[in-house]
Design a protein around this motif. Structure first.
Motif, PDB file in Angstrom:
ATOM      1  N   UNK A  73     -17.096  83.021  -5.744  1.00  0.00           N
ATOM      2  CA  UNK A  73     -16.364  84.268  -5.516  1.00  0.00           C
ATOM      3  C   UNK A  73     -17.283  85.462  -5.725  1.00  0.00           C
ATOM      4  N   UNK A  74     -18.120  85.373  -6.743  1.00  0.00           N
ATOM      5  CA  UNK A  74     -19.098  86.439  -6.990  1.00  0.00           C
ATOM      6  C   UNK A  74     -19.999  86.622  -5.771  1.00  0.00           C
ATOM      7  N   UNK A  75     -20.484  85.528  -5.211  1.00  0.00           N
ATOM      8  CA  UNK A  75     -21.356  85.614  -4.037  1.00  0.00           C
ATOM      9  C   UNK A  75     -20.635  86.288  -2.872  1.00  0.00           C
ATOM     10  N   UNK A  76     -19.375  85.906  -2.656  1.00  0.00           N
ATOM     11  CA  UNK A  76     -18.615  86.512  -1.556  1.00  0.00           C
ATOM     12  C   UNK A  76     -18.407  88.001  -1.796  1.00  0.00           C
ATOM     13  N   UNK A  77     -18.119  88.376  -3.027  1.00  0.00           N
ATOM     14  CA  UNK A  77     -17.905  89.794  -3.350  1.00  0.00           C
ATOM     15  C   UNK A  77     -19.179  90.603  -3.140  1.00  0.00           C
ATOM     16  N   UNK A  78     -20.317  90.028  -3.470  1.00  0.00           N
ATOM     17  CA  UNK A  78     -21.593  90.725  -3.243  1.00  0.00           C
ATOM     18  C   UNK A  78     -21.824  90.923  -1.751  1.00  0.00           C
ATOM     19  N   UNK A  79     -21.516  89.895  -0.958  1.00  0.00           N
ATOM     20  CA  UNK A  79     -21.714  89.987   0.491  1.00  0.00           C
ATOM     21  C   UNK A  79     -20.829  91.073   1.109  1.00  0.00           C
ATOM     22  N   UNK A  80     -19.687  91.336   0.472  1.00  0.00           N
ATOM     23  CA  UNK A  80     -18.776  92.340   1.000  1.00  0.00           C
ATOM     24  C   UNK A  80     -19.316  93.747   0.813  1.00  0.00           C
ATOM     25  N   UNK A  81     -20.313  93.875  -0.067  1.00  0.00           N
ATOM     26  CA  UNK A  81     -20.931  95.184  -0.313  1.00  0.00           C
ATOM     27  C   UNK A  81     -22.138  95.300   0.608  1.00  0.00           C
ATOM     28  N   UNK A  82     -22.014  96.087   1.683  1.00  0.00           N
ATOM     29  CA  UNK A  82     -23.000  96.104   2.772  1.00  0.00           C
ATOM     30  C   UNK A  82     -24.455  96.194   2.342  1.00  0.00           C
ATOM     31  N   UNK A  83     -24.833  97.121   1.432  1.00  0.00           N
ATOM     32  CA  UNK A  83     -26.256  97.244   1.088  1.00  0.00           C
ATOM     33  C   UNK A  83     -26.850  95.987   0.466  1.00  0.00           C
ATOM     34  N   UNK A  98     -22.378  67.160  -6.427  1.00  0.00           N
ATOM     35  CA  UNK A  98     -20.966  66.873  -6.170  1.00  0.00           C
ATOM     36  C   UNK A  98     -20.344  67.955  -5.302  1.00  0.00           C
ATOM     37  N   UNK A  99     -20.748  69.207  -5.499  1.00  0.00           N
ATOM     38  CA  UNK A  99     -20.226  70.295  -4.680  1.00  0.00           C
ATOM     39  C   UNK A  99     -20.760  70.195  -3.253  1.00  0.00           C
ATOM     40  N   UNK A 100     -22.000  69.757  -3.106  1.00  0.00           N
ATOM     41  CA  UNK A 100     -22.533  69.552  -1.761  1.00  0.00           C
ATOM     42  C   UNK A 100     -21.705  68.510  -1.022  1.00  0.00           C
ATOM     43  N   UNK A 101     -21.332  67.443  -1.714  1.00  0.00           N
ATOM     44  CA  UNK A 101     -20.560  66.388  -1.072  1.00  0.00           C
ATOM     45  C   UNK A 101     -19.185  66.886  -0.651  1.00  0.00           C
ATOM     46  N   UNK A 102     -18.644  67.849  -1.393  1.00  0.00           N
ATOM     47  CA  UNK A 102     -17.346  68.429  -1.036  1.00  0.00           C
ATOM     48  C   UNK A 102     -17.510  69.590  -0.062  1.00  0.00           C
ATOM     49  N   UNK A 103     -18.755  69.993   0.202  1.00  0.00           N
ATOM     50  CA  UNK A 103     -19.069  71.095   1.125  1.00  0.00           C
ATOM     51  C   UNK A 103     -18.407  72.393   0.680  1.00  0.00           C
ATOM     52  N   UNK A 104     -18.401  72.682  -0.657  1.00  0.00           N
ATOM     53  CA  UNK A 104     -17.735  73.890  -1.108  1.00  0.00           C
ATOM     54  C   UNK A 104     -18.692  74.885  -1.759  1.00  0.00           C
ATOM     55  N   UNK A 105     -19.973  74.839  -1.389  1.00  0.00           N
ATOM     56  CA  UNK A 105     -20.883  75.884  -1.847  1.00  0.00           C
ATOM     57  C   UNK A 105     -20.709  77.147  -1.013  1.00  0.00           C
ATOM     58  N   UNK A 106     -20.370  77.019   0.240  1.00  0.00           N
ATOM     59  CA  UNK A 106     -20.047  78.174   1.054  1.00  0.00           C
ATOM     60  C   UNK A 106     -21.252  78.856   1.669  1.00  0.00           C
ATOM     61  N   UNK A 107     -20.982  79.646   2.720  1.00  0.00           N
ATOM     62  CA  UNK A 107     -22.041  80.331   3.443  1.00  0.00           C
ATOM     63  C   UNK A 107     -22.561  81.556   2.715  1.00  0.00           C
ATOM     64  N   UNK A 108     -21.841  82.026   1.698  1.00  0.00           N
ATOM     65  CA  UNK A 108     -22.280  83.219   0.985  1.00  0.00           C
ATOM     66  C   UNK A 108     -23.449  82.928   0.048  1.00  0.00           C
ATOM     67  N   UNK A 109     -23.651  81.674  -0.271  1.00  0.00           N
ATOM     68  CA  UNK A 109     -24.734  81.273  -1.177  1.00  0.00           C
ATOM     69  C   UNK A 109     -25.989  80.978  -0.364  1.00  0.00           C
ATOM     70  N   UNK A 110     -27.099  81.622  -0.740  1.00  0.00           N
ATOM     71  CA  UNK A 110     -28.363  81.397  -0.036  1.00  0.00           C
ATOM     72  C   UNK A 110     -28.919  80.026  -0.350  1.00  0.00           C
ATOM     73  N   UNK A 111     -28.877  79.666  -1.626  1.00  0.00           N
ATOM     74  CA  UNK A 111     -29.462  78.398  -2.055  1.00  0.00           C
ATOM     75  C   UNK A 111     -28.896  78.042  -3.416  1.00  0.00           C
TER      76      UNK A 111
END
Length: 272
Positions: A73-83, A98-111
């Protein structure tokens, strides 16, 4: 709009973790790897968001579990801030696989960084994002049967300092690895990048199955990245459960491909 490059001579890095001991340890590692960096340390996501609102930062490293919100959620909130949209955001956790296997790291996370690799490697990992001169290199075994795709992708990897051996089939890839293991006990490459669908008798998933089950190479001994254009989450999960370290979506983004390769190279080269 800012990109992911440095904003000046003194990069600003945000660390978010509820553990004071962990934060101090990461601060020390970053100071050793990047003496010129300014490190801002917070125990909550809310405080980190305020820092990102007030000043431009170059990288955020966060735990997945935080007292006030999930690291995703933190990553998504940061992405919402344009700069701050394009800065690297890294999640640090012991539950990455385990999160990779569930595919829930999300696109907002770089790595992501798995704590099992050790915190010493984390300093070098973060440095590799902030300081381009610290970029890891290594030997990639690339499995792709399309000449056009292979030529373009190989140029991307070589342009980024990676050594590439290209083969067109799973059978050829297995032959090279088994020959190297028989000769010296090592697979002979640092990471594998393979397409899923190949014209030979075996698929990319079969390659993963044979290297993990038959040859017995673990995810740390020989990381495997699988390139796929399949958006079906069940199929993606099956690839990861078979033993793939991560997936690369096709058509690929050069920045994401190289970042994922470099992360996996750190995994394999950190064994020594």
């Amino acid at each position: 709009m800012q990109d992911s490059g440095l904003q000046g001579d003194h990069p600003r890095i945000v660390i978010v973790d509820s553990s004071k001991v962990t934060r101090r340890l990461i601060e020390k590692l970053i100071s050793n790897a990047l003496p010129e960096a300014e490190v801002l340390s917070f125990d909550t996501a809310g405080a980190a968001l305020e820092a990102c609102d007030e000043a431009v930062v170059d990288l955020v490293s966060s735990a997945i579990s935080l007292p006030d919100m999930d690291g995703l959620t933190l990553a998504r909130r940061i992405r919402e801030h344009s700069p701050q949209r394009y800065i690297p955001i890294i999640l640090v956790s012991g539950e990455v696989q385990s999160r990779l296997q569930r595919r829930d790291l999300g696109d907002d996370v770089t790595d992501y960084f798995d704590k099992s690799q050790g915190f010493k490697a984390l300093g070098a990992f973060i440095s590799g994002y902030v300081n381009p001169d610290a970029s890891v290199t290594g030997h990639v075994l690339y499995v792709e049967d399309s000449k056009v795709v292979a030529m373009a992708t190989r140029r991307v990897m070589e342009r980024n300092g990676l050594r590439v051996t290209h083969v067109v089939s799973v059978e050829e890839a297995l032959g090279l690895i088994e020959e190297s293991i028989n000769a010296g006990g090592e697979p002979g490459v640092d990471v594998i990048l393979t397409d899923v669908y190949l014209k030979g008798g075996l698929t990319g998933q079969a390659l993963v199955e044979k290297l993990r089950g038959g040859v017995g190479l673990s995810r740390r001994q020989l990381p495997i990245l699988v390139m796929t254009g399949d958006d079906n989450r069940s199929n993606q999960t099956a690839l990861l459960k078979t033993g793939a370290n991560d997936l690369v979506q096709k058509p690929f983004d050069e920045h994401i491909l190289i970042k994922k390769l470099r992360f996996q190279l750190q995994v394999s080269q950190g064994l020594g």
